[in-house]
Design an enzyme around this catalytic site. Structure first.
Site, PDB file in Angstrom:
ATOM      1  CB  VAL A 197      16.631  33.673   3.328  1.00  0.00           C
ATOM      2  CG1 VAL A 197      17.612  34.636   2.661  1.00  0.00           C
ATOM      3  CG2 VAL A 197      17.395  32.587   4.078  1.00  0.00           C
ATOM      4  CB  CYS A 198      12.076  35.673   1.297  1.00  0.00           C
ATOM      5  SG  CYS A 198      12.655  34.478   0.064  1.00  0.00           S
TER       6      CYS A 198
END
Length: 212
Positions: free
Chosen positions: A44-45
């Site tokens: 996600v990052c």
């Protein structure tokens, strides 16, 4: 007690992927999108960092400097940036803070023990050119940020500062705005010669343009 809207964003000195910075000196005269992510080399990052880089021109035209942060090292950040650039088809050029001692994360209360004792959650601070915190948002580790909303709220804050107005629900750039109840009808007529629509004495709509 945590940082609140209207507080001065705490200053700090720290290493980043673009060298050591003093936050207030680095940010001087600009808006800042300061955001934390849980960890490098995570899915996600990676998408969030990529999206920030992809929107570089949008941030620049709003005079906004992005600044990322996690508790990883500069070396880890730099290695991960290669993955971000490759997988997200972009070039990360904004600095990422290496907060390995968690100094800044603690200062900005980015670690929420219910989520993790060591990794930062997805905190957002929108900070104005006077170093004042204008907005805070916190996302859980499993949910990526909505960058359309981040840009929208920057537009709203900047439009409000420029024209002395407020923005209604779901407002987007170019939409009608609200005249604050603290502005009398007489003053509103002078301040907004383009006219306004009164729905209720406390609810008055008008329009503004960027070039006004």
């Amino acid at each position: 007690m945590g940082l609140r809207i209207g507080d001065i964003a705490p200053d700090f000195e720290i290493d980043t992927t673009e060298g050591s910075i003093n936050f207030h000196d680095w940010a001087k005269g600009s808006w800042v999108f300061f955001f934390s992510h849980p960890a490098d080399y995570t899915p996600v990052c990676t998408t969030e960092m990529g999206r920030t880089a992809q929107l570089a021109d949008e941030f620049a035209k709003r005079k906004v400097k992005p600044l990322g942060l996690s508790t990883d090292t500069v070396e880890a950040h730099k290695g991960w940036i290669n993955d971000i650039n490759e997988t997200q088809n972009t070039q990360v050029e904004f600095p990422i803070v290496a907060d390995k001692d968690k100094k800044v994360a603690k200062l900005y209360e980015m670690i929420h023990p219910g989520e993790s004792e060591t990794a930062t959650v997805r905190s957002v601070f929108i900070i104005d050119p006077n170093h004042k915190i204008r907005l805070t948002m916190t996302y859980p580790m499993s949910v990526g940020r909505n960058f359309a909303e981040i840009l929208r709220v920057i537009d709203a804050l900047q439009t409000g500062d420029k024209h002395g107005i407020a923005c209604p629900a779901d407002w987007e750039l170019g939409g009608d705005v609200i005249i604050p109840p603290t502005v009398s009808s007489e003053d509103a007529q002078k301040k907004f010669p383009q006219g306004f629509k009164t729905v209720k004495p406390y609810l008055r709509y008008t329009s503004v343009k960027d070039e006004d």
